[in-house]
Enzyme design. Sequence first.
Site, PDB file in Angstrom:
ATOM      1  N   SER A 155       0.792  -1.235   0.000  1.00 31.22           N
ATOM      2  CA  SER A 155       0.000   0.000   0.000  1.00 31.22           C
ATOM      3  C   SER A 155       0.821   1.282   0.000  1.00 31.22           C
ATOM      4  CB  SER A 155      -0.949   0.017   1.202  1.00 31.22           C
ATOM      5  OG  SER A 155      -2.059  -0.812   0.958  1.00 31.22           O
TER       6      SER A 155
ATOM      7  N   LYS B  77       3.008   6.293   5.366  1.00 25.67           N
ATOM      8  CA  LYS B  77       2.129   5.276   4.777  1.00 25.67           C
ATOM      9  C   LYS B  77       2.680   3.899   5.093  1.00 25.67           C
ATOM     10  CE  LYS B  77      -1.432   3.964   2.667  1.00 25.67           C
ATOM     11  NZ  LYS B  77      -1.425   2.923   3.726  1.00 25.67           N
TER      12      LYS B  77
ATOM     13  N   SER C  10      -6.009   3.420   4.673  1.00 26.15           N
ATOM     14  CA  SER C  10      -5.433   2.665   3.551  1.00 26.15           C
ATOM     15  C   SER C  10      -6.501   1.954   2.734  1.00 26.15           C
ATOM     16  CB  SER C  10      -4.389   1.651   4.059  1.00 26.15           C
ATOM     17  OG  SER C  10      -3.552   1.220   3.012  1.00 26.15           O
TER      18      SER C  10
ATOM     19  N   LYS D  10       0.122   3.838  -2.638  1.00 24.50           N
ATOM     20  CA  LYS D  10      -0.894   4.893  -2.550  1.00 24.50           C
ATOM     21  C   LYS D  10      -0.285   6.285  -2.470  1.00 24.50           C
ATOM     22  CE  LYS D  10      -4.299   1.744  -0.677  1.00 24.50           C
ATOM     23  NZ  LYS D  10      -4.327   0.747   0.375  1.00 24.50           N
TER      24      LYS D  10
END
Length: 224
Positions: A25, A198, A82, A28
Amino acid sequence: GALFDLTDREVLYSKDAFEKLYPASITKVMTALIAIKYGNLEDQVTVTEDAVITETGATLCGIQPGDTLTLEQLLYGLMLPSGNDAGAAIAIHMSGSIDAFADKMNEEAKRLGATDTHFMNPHGLHDEDHYTTAYDLYLIFNACAKDERFIDLISQKEYTVHITGADKTVRTGVWAATNYYSSGEAAMPEGITVLGGKTGTTNEAGNCVILYEEDAENNPYISV
């Protein structure tokens, strides 16, 4: 892994920083970059069926087909809890399809000099042809960090969202950040303030994280 001093433009630590790996992720961050750089955060986005994610174990922010919310709200759903569904909704709103948005991600990566990167989707669910490096992730995150709206976004511990459903009823939710420094589950190192970042986890990628920090003199760093 790698640690970058943004003030003195120095690499303070590096281990296999050019090895191609699955980013999960952390993908992202690029999705957010494109949305902030090329999108209008005030756009009203209606979620389509194409944004539904059915993969087992995928993290979701809970949007549904027919829901209406702004592009800015989708960014919070993308970066804090997320939400893979938020990533798909952003991609379809901005480019019409997941594949077309992935093309835009790859074009932007080349523009930033992230030449060991190839994206297949906006969220990081596993694909053999979806990879990047610690150094390329730094390049992408650093481009984001130059926009104060991105720093504001990742600095939030949680975000209260109001979503208008297909039946025009409004429901409220709270999206919390996944990284343990923001949630308070991990203590920050002495003299360091973690502003945000993140996380990413898949079976194939393992546990991944990219963070934006400041030292006691407010000098910024990026760690991957």
